[in-house]
Design a protein around this motif. Structure first.
Motif, PDB file in Angstrom:
ATOM      1  N   PHE A 326       0.900  -1.191   0.012  1.00  0.00           N
ATOM      2  CA  PHE A 326       0.119   0.041  -0.036  1.00  0.00           C
ATOM      3  C   PHE A 326       1.021   1.268   0.184  1.00  0.00           C
ATOM      4  N   ILE A 327       1.810   1.208   0.844  1.00  0.00           N
ATOM      5  CA  ILE A 327       2.691   2.498   0.961  1.00  0.00           C
ATOM      6  C   ILE A 327       3.332   2.639  -0.334  1.00  0.00           C
ATOM      7  N   ASP A 328       4.131   1.321  -0.949  1.00  0.00           N
ATOM      8  CA  ASP A 328       4.694   1.654  -2.333  1.00  0.00           C
ATOM      9  C   ASP A 328       3.862   2.232  -3.162  1.00  0.00           C
ATOM     10  N   LEU A 329       2.599   1.723  -3.318  1.00  0.00           N
ATOM     11  CA  LEU A 329       1.711   2.339  -4.476  1.00  0.00           C
ATOM     12  C   LEU A 329       1.479   3.673  -4.298  1.00  0.00           C
ATOM     13  N   GLU A 330       1.280   4.178  -2.866  1.00  0.00           N
ATOM     14  CA  GLU A 330       0.733   5.407  -2.491  1.00  0.00           C
ATOM     15  C   GLU A 330       1.839   6.473  -2.858  1.00  0.00           C
ATOM     16  N   LEU A 331       3.180   6.002  -2.447  1.00  0.00           N
ATOM     17  CA  LEU A 331       4.218   7.095  -2.393  1.00  0.00           C
ATOM     18  C   LEU A 331       4.682   7.280  -4.099  1.00  0.00           C
ATOM     19  N   SER A 332       4.464   6.120  -4.772  1.00  0.00           N
ATOM     20  CA  SER A 332       4.734   6.142  -6.261  1.00  0.00           C
ATOM     21  C   SER A 332       4.056   7.270  -6.842  1.00  0.00           C
ATOM     22  N   ARG A 333       2.694   7.157  -6.787  1.00  0.00           N
ATOM     23  CA  ARG A 333       1.633   8.124  -7.048  1.00  0.00           C
ATOM     24  C   ARG A 333       2.188   9.505  -6.581  1.00  0.00           C
ATOM     25  N   PHE A 334       2.406   9.877  -5.610  1.00  0.00           N
ATOM     26  CA  PHE A 334       2.597  11.001  -4.915  1.00  0.00           C
ATOM     27  C   PHE A 334       3.807  11.807  -5.596  1.00  0.00           C
ATOM     28  N   ILE A 335       5.053  10.613  -5.571  1.00  0.00           N
ATOM     29  CA  ILE A 335       6.274  11.118  -6.208  1.00  0.00           C
ATOM     30  C   ILE A 335       6.222  11.606  -7.722  1.00  0.00           C
ATOM     31  N   ALA A 336       5.317  10.718  -8.306  1.00  0.00           N
ATOM     32  CA  ALA A 336       5.253  10.949  -9.835  1.00  0.00           C
ATOM     33  C   ALA A 336       4.375  12.137 -10.118  1.00  0.00           C
ATOM     34  N   ALA A 337       3.569  12.730  -9.036  1.00  0.00           N
ATOM     35  CA  ALA A 337       2.894  14.019  -9.322  1.00  0.00           C
ATOM     36  C   ALA A 337       3.628  15.239  -8.728  1.00  0.00           C
ATOM     37  N   GLY A 338       4.847  14.844  -8.126  1.00  0.00           N
ATOM     38  CA  GLY A 338       5.702  15.965  -7.574  1.00  0.00           C
ATOM     39  C   GLY A 338       5.115  16.654  -6.268  1.00  0.00           C
ATOM     40  N   LYS A 339       4.305  15.610  -5.746  1.00  0.00           N
ATOM     41  CA  LYS A 339       4.045  16.263  -4.270  1.00  0.00           C
ATOM     42  C   LYS A 339       4.875  15.804  -3.196  1.00  0.00           C
ATOM     43  N   LEU A 340       5.805  14.676  -3.137  1.00  0.00           N
ATOM     44  CA  LEU A 340       6.581  14.358  -2.439  1.00  0.00           C
ATOM     45  C   LEU A 340       8.066  14.393  -2.905  1.00  0.00           C
ATOM     46  N   HIS A 341       9.220  14.782  -1.919  1.00  0.00           N
ATOM     47  CA  HIS A 341      10.569  15.264  -2.469  1.00  0.00           C
ATOM     48  C   HIS A 341      11.423  13.889  -2.039  1.00  0.00           C
ATOM     49  N   CYS A 342      10.948  12.670  -2.653  1.00  0.00           N
ATOM     50  CA  CYS A 342      11.852  11.325  -2.368  1.00  0.00           C
ATOM     51  C   CYS A 342      11.760  10.448  -3.441  1.00  0.00           C
ATOM     52  N   LYS A 343      12.823   9.668  -3.281  1.00  0.00           N
ATOM     53  CA  LYS A 343      12.687   8.328  -4.251  1.00  0.00           C
ATOM     54  C   LYS A 343      12.625   7.179  -3.808  1.00  0.00           C
ATOM     55  N   ILE A 344      12.131   6.036  -4.446  1.00  0.00           N
ATOM     56  CA  ILE A 344      12.162   4.646  -3.953  1.00  0.00           C
ATOM     57  C   ILE A 344      13.066   3.661  -4.291  1.00  0.00           C
ATOM     58  N   ASP A 345      14.282   3.377  -3.473  1.00  0.00           N
ATOM     59  CA  ASP A 345      15.022   2.185  -3.955  1.00  0.00           C
ATOM     60  C   ASP A 345      14.361   0.854  -3.944  1.00  0.00           C
ATOM     61  N   LYS A 346      13.750   0.418  -4.627  1.00  0.00           N
ATOM     62  CA  LYS A 346      12.906  -0.885  -4.807  1.00  0.00           C
ATOM     63  C   LYS A 346      13.759  -2.279  -4.330  1.00  0.00           C
ATOM     64  N   VAL A 347      15.158  -2.307  -4.538  1.00  0.00           N
ATOM     65  CA  VAL A 347      15.971  -3.344  -4.601  1.00  0.00           C
ATOM     66  C   VAL A 347      16.128  -3.481  -3.085  1.00  0.00           C
ATOM     67  N   ALA A 348      16.392  -2.205  -2.424  1.00  0.00           N
ATOM     68  CA  ALA A 348      16.965  -2.217  -0.958  1.00  0.00           C
ATOM     69  C   ALA A 348      15.838  -1.895  -0.044  1.00  0.00           C
ATOM     70  N   GLY A 349      14.617  -1.664  -0.595  1.00  0.00           N
ATOM     71  CA  GLY A 349      13.425  -1.258   0.034  1.00  0.00           C
ATOM     72  C   GLY A 349      13.506  -0.181   0.727  1.00  0.00           C
ATOM     73  N   VAL A 350      14.106   0.766   0.488  1.00  0.00           N
ATOM     74  CA  VAL A 350      14.435   2.147   1.117  1.00  0.00           C
ATOM     75  C   VAL A 350      13.910   3.309   0.454  1.00  0.00           C
ATOM     76  N   LEU A 351      13.715   4.428   1.362  1.00  0.00           N
ATOM     77  CA  LEU A 351      13.100   5.657   0.563  1.00  0.00           C
ATOM     78  C   LEU A 351      14.238   6.797   1.050  1.00  0.00           C
ATOM     79  N   GLU A 352      14.793   7.427  -0.038  1.00  0.00           N
ATOM     80  CA  GLU A 352      15.537   8.513   0.378  1.00  0.00           C
ATOM     81  C   GLU A 352      15.186   9.759  -0.038  1.00  0.00           C
ATOM     82  N   THR A 353      15.109  10.669   0.987  1.00  0.00           N
ATOM     83  CA  THR A 353      14.651  12.044   0.816  1.00  0.00           C
ATOM     84  C   THR A 353      15.481  12.815  -0.147  1.00  0.00           C
ATOM     85  N   ASN A 354      15.027  13.467  -0.742  1.00  0.00           N
ATOM     86  CA  ASN A 354      15.750  14.653  -1.628  1.00  0.00           C
ATOM     87  C   ASN A 354      15.044  16.043  -1.567  1.00  0.00           C
ATOM     88  N   ARG A 355      14.913  16.391  -0.347  1.00  0.00           N
ATOM     89  CA  ARG A 355      14.249  17.646  -0.073  1.00  0.00           C
ATOM     90  C   ARG A 355      14.996  18.868  -0.795  1.00  0.00           C
TER      91      ARG A 355
END
Length: 386
Positions: A326-355
């Motif tokens: 659920f979180i993965d899908l949610e964040l993907s949408r918000f990042i694509a829409a430019g609402k959140l400043h972060c990126k998802i490292d799917k392999v490591a299962g980590v979120l990296e912020t790039n404020r």
């Protein structure tokens, strides 16, 4: 939600029932009682024009005997009102003439004849001298506008009221106008402006004719959460004594507000789920339901990520009490829409912020503007040389 004092305009109560009657999420069994309540209200106030419209739209069944009875009563009442106006014009003073015209205006409002009500309100205004009384006529027009959700009429009436206040006007009416304008902004998705006006009116609220105080606090909290920064939210909403006295009466609202501020994200999502039905079934908020849901989630996800340079998706899912998927899908949408400043490292299962770095952004903007200025100067110098 019940008001502590004052009474809501019957027409606006009816408007809410009509909204629920045509809402797809309201159960059919509830609609049976709602339909009867609507019919009772329409018949009680002889709302023949509205009855015909509702029958045409298949909201109510057309009964010619009911319609004929209402029309006969309307004709009889109009005859009395016209006689009263004629008598006032012949035998009484200007004040009595105005009151007679006002009575006719209020009658047209009561029977929900919008065009004739607006026409009669203009005639009444031409007989009115005092700014306060002119303002009261604007408030009647605004109530008519909110009944029909006529935003053009509402906008023009608000502008008219502001011009009247330049001539004078008391603080009580000015404060009432803030609530009307705040409701207009909220209904047209300008939540930031609505928040400012609602917060200004918390301690002076007297606008019980459009909604009870509990409902006003409900709107104030909902709009504030997506409009204010964390510090302002604490000062103006979380700790506001006027809000604290009422917020406990509104289901899920206290938990919704406080769990957000206290970073209790699991509780926040639980309260949010409880509030969604209230938002969806609110006449003014319903058109913005999806937008509001997105904005609230943007606020809460941004607040969570603010504390981290990087965080695992699993840890975030656990904090919110939802699944990793659920979180993965949610964040993907918000990042694509430019609402959140972060990126998802799917392999490591980590979120990296790039404020975004505000200082760096300012530097880049200055360089860009400098280049633009130099280009303009070079072009100008060539023109001068020629």
């Amino acid at each position: 939600m019940e008001g502590e004092e004052g009474s809501q305009q019957p027409q606006l109560i009816l408007a809410n029932k009509l909204f629920l009657l045509t809402h797809p999420d309201v159960a059919d069994i509830e609609k049976v009682s709602l339909r009867q309540e609507v019919l009772d209200s329409v018949v009680a106030d002889d709302m023949a024009p509205l009855y015909e419209t509702l029958a045409t739209n298949s909201v109510l069944d057309l009964d010619q005997s009911i319609l004929a009875s209402m029309r006969a009563k309307i004709d009889e009442q109009l005859k009395k009102l016209d006689e009263k106006i004629a008598d006032a014009e012949e035998n009484l003073g200007e004040s009595e003439v105005r009151e007679a015209h006002l009575a006719k205006s209020l009658f047209y409002i009561r029977i929900a004849d919008k065009e004739k009500a607006l026409e009669q309100l203009k005639i009444t205004e031409s007989k009115t001298v005092a700014v306060g009384q002119k303002m009261d006529l604007v408030f009647y027009t605004l109530q008519l506008g909110f009944f029909y959700m006529d935003f053009d009429l509402i906008s023009k009436s608000i502008e008219k009221a502001k011009k009247l206040f330049e001539e004078g006007g008391d603080w009580e009416r000015k404060n009432r106008l803030k609530v009307y304008e705040g409701l207009y902004f909220m209904s047209t998705r300008n939540f930031k402006q609505a928040t400012t006006l609602f917060l200004d009116s918390i301690s002076t609220f007297t606008t019980y004719e459009i909604f009870p105080y509990d409902t006003f606090i409900f709107y104030t909290v909902l709009t504030s959460i997506i409009s204010l920064d964390r510090v302002s939210l604490k000062q103006k909403v979380v700790d506001a004594p006027e809000i604290l006295t009422v917020i406990g009466k509104i289901p899920h609202l206290s938990e919704f507000l406080n769990s957000l501020y206290d970073c209790q994200y699991k509780s926040f999502f639980s309260a949010f789920a409880g509030l969604t039905e209230q938002i969806k079934l609110d006449r003014y908020l319903h058109p913005h339901f999806r937008y509001y849901m997105r904005e609230v989630r943007t606020v809460v996800y941004s607040q969570f990520l603010e504390s981290y340079k990087s965080v695992t998706i699993e840890a975030m899912a656990k904090a919110f009490g939802v699944t990793v998927e659920f979180i993965d899908l949610e964040l993907s949408r918000f990042i694509a829409a430019g609402k959140l400043h972060c990126k998802i490292d799917k392999v490591a299962g980590v979120l990296e912020t790039n404020r975004p770095d505000a200082k760096n952004a300012l530097y880049q903007a200055t360089i860009k503007q400098g280049d633009f200025l130099l280009n303009r100067i070079q072009k100008l110098s060539r023109v001068i040389d020629l």
